[in-house]
Write an enzyme that holds these catalytic residues in place. Structure first.
Site, PDB file in Angstrom:
ATOM      1  N   ALA A 160     -10.078 -19.246  46.610  1.00 19.94           N
ATOM      2  CA  ALA A 160     -11.259 -18.404  46.853  1.00 19.94           C
ATOM      3  C   ALA A 160     -11.519 -18.279  48.354  1.00 19.94           C
ATOM      4  CB  ALA A 160     -12.475 -18.983  46.136  1.00 19.94           C
ATOM      5  N   GLU A 215      -3.426 -25.887  44.148  1.00 18.99           N
ATOM      6  CA  GLU A 215      -4.582 -26.332  43.349  1.00 18.99           C
ATOM      7  C   GLU A 215      -4.528 -25.696  41.953  1.00 18.99           C
ATOM      8  OE1 GLU A 215      -8.055 -27.584  46.461  1.00 18.99           O
ATOM      9  OE2 GLU A 215      -8.088 -25.506  45.760  1.00 18.99           O
ATOM     10  N   GLY A 229      -7.876 -24.447  57.248  1.00 21.69           N
ATOM     11  CA  GLY A 229      -6.502 -24.189  56.816  1.00 21.69           C
ATOM     12  C   GLY A 229      -6.427 -22.960  55.921  1.00 21.69           C
ATOM     13  N   ASP A 230      -7.412 -22.809  55.051  1.00 15.20           N
ATOM     14  CA  ASP A 230      -7.429 -21.635  54.161  1.00 15.20           C
ATOM     15  C   ASP A 230      -7.564 -20.356  54.990  1.00 15.20           C
ATOM     16  OD1 ASP A 230      -7.483 -23.581  52.196  1.00 15.20           O
ATOM     17  OD2 ASP A 230      -9.662 -23.543  52.037  1.00 15.20           O
TER      18      ASP A 230
HETATM   19  O1  RIB Z   1      -9.587 -26.238  51.832  1.00 15.52           O
HETATM   20  C1  RIB Z   1     -10.921 -26.510  51.561  1.00 15.52           C
HETATM   21  C2  RIB Z   1     -11.149 -26.528  50.085  1.00 15.52           C
HETATM   22  O2  RIB Z   1     -10.359 -27.550  49.528  1.00 15.52           O
HETATM   23  C3  RIB Z   1     -12.566 -26.825  49.710  1.00 15.52           C
HETATM   24  O3  RIB Z   1     -13.252 -25.653  49.382  1.00 15.52           O
HETATM   25  C4  RIB Z   1     -12.443 -27.793  48.564  1.00 15.52           C
HETATM   26  O4  RIB Z   1     -12.953 -27.314  47.386  1.00 15.52           O
HETATM   27  C5  RIB Z   1     -10.948 -28.039  48.395  1.00 15.52           C
HETATM   28  O5  RIB Z   1     -10.462 -27.311  47.335  1.00 15.52           O
END
Ligand code: RIB
Length: 320
Positions: free
Chosen positions: A50, A148, A261-262
């Site tokens: 997300a 994940e 990182g996301d």
């Molecule tokens: O990368 C950060 C995310 O990692 C967080 O939003 C937490 O939920 C984990 O999934």
């Protein structure tokens, strides 16, 4: 690597995860049996997929999200988030077999964090569900996935991307066993330096960001054509057909690194999908990731395109 070098907004499909994050500031990790007082509790949408989808949208891409939510009230936070950010949910599935994912994010005084997650509904994303997103993937310029979700779902997304000549990007976070299956299906592998060490069974505590060049080279030799290792404030390391190099990062006053990182991965995907050369794409991603450290939270801290472009100009023109 990508089919398109167009000037219109690229399309990115994120095959990923959603969690409701419970965040708290803590002075240090507690020891067994200890109760420790935290502060600044915050509940907010998160999950690597997300966060990546939101960042792609804020950086100007058209975004499809493929994932699974529970049937509970926590799923509403995802629906509202995707609606607000204009993210496509044609292949957003629901299950009554598990709750929506939850994350516990503990933030330390230096801005670093640890995350504990129960992926719950996210673990119900199957390869068959990903197949139902095949036409979205085919029409995309890049596909971005993480771990994940079940490895088989991540693998199918990479296979479909490859099949249609779409750039496949795997963020192997968290670094789990079974990634060998993805070799041969991933164009760009993007671990952080801890995950990169774990993928090679090197003790992550012993691996410093200085080791990242050698680790990136080894991962490339093991079957990932381009490897980008993020090293926090030390920038990122690239290993690809041109060799290895370190790309210096943008310096910021970090208050919370959660989601950085996301944001890096999303910016990398957008820049690659726009046809930017890999080094420039990593510079752009470095700036986006650095900006995401300047505010508390994940989604709240994800920057917009103009902010990243401004930071890119000020960071890299100053280095020339
Ligand atoms: O990368 C950060 C995310 O990692 C967080 O939003 C937490 O939920 C984990 O999934």
């Amino acid at each position: 690597m990508t089919r398109h070098t167009k000037k219109t907004a690229p399309t990115i499909t994120v095959v990923g995860s959603f969690t409701v994050d419970m965040m708290m500031r803590i002075p240090r990790l507690p020891v067994y049996g200890e109760t420790l007082l935290g502060s600044s509790f915050l509940q907010a949408p998160g999950g690597k997929g997300a966060n990546q989808a939101v960042a792609c949208a804020r950086l100007g891409a058209n975004v499809n999200y493929v994932g699974v939510l529970g049937m509970d009230s926590m799923a509403e936070a995802a629906l509202e988030l995707f609606r607000q950010e204009g993210i496509g949910t044609e292949c957003l599935f629901r299950t009554d077999e598990a709750a929506t994912g939850v994350g516990f994010v503990l933030q330390f005084p230096d801005g670093n964090n640890v995350c504990l997650t129960d992926m719950a509904a996210n673990q119900h994303l199957s390869a068959d569900m990903v197949d139902r997103a095949a036409s979205l993937i085919e029409e995309s310029d890049a596909v971005l996935t993480c771990l994940e979700i079940p490895t088989d779902a991540a693998l199918r997304s990479m296979e479909l991307a490859r099949k249609h000549g779409v750039c496949s990007i795997l963020n192997p976070a968290p670094a789990i066993a079974g990634i060998e299956k993805l070799k041969g299906h991933v164009d760009v592998l993007t671990p952080n330096h801890v995950e990169a060490a774990a993928l090679l069974n090197i003790d992550p505590d012993a691996a410093t960001s200085a080791d990242a060049v050698a680790i990136a080279r080894t991962l490339r030799e093991e079957g990932f054509p381009a490897v980008i290792i993020t090293c926090g404030e030390d920038g990122a390391v690239i290993a690809d057909g041109c060799g290895e190099m370190r790309v210096l990062g943008a310096k910021v006053q970090a208050v919370d690194t959660t989601g950085a990182g996301d944001t890096f991965n999303a910016a990398l995907a957008v820049a690659i999908a726009e046809g930017k050369p890999l080094v420039e794409a990593v510079m752009f991603a470095n700036c986006a990731g650095a900006l995401a450290c300047m505010k508390v939270g994940c989604v709240a801290a994800i920057p917009y395109r103009d902010e990243v472009e401004e930071r890119f100009r000020s960071t890299y023109s100053a280095m020339n």
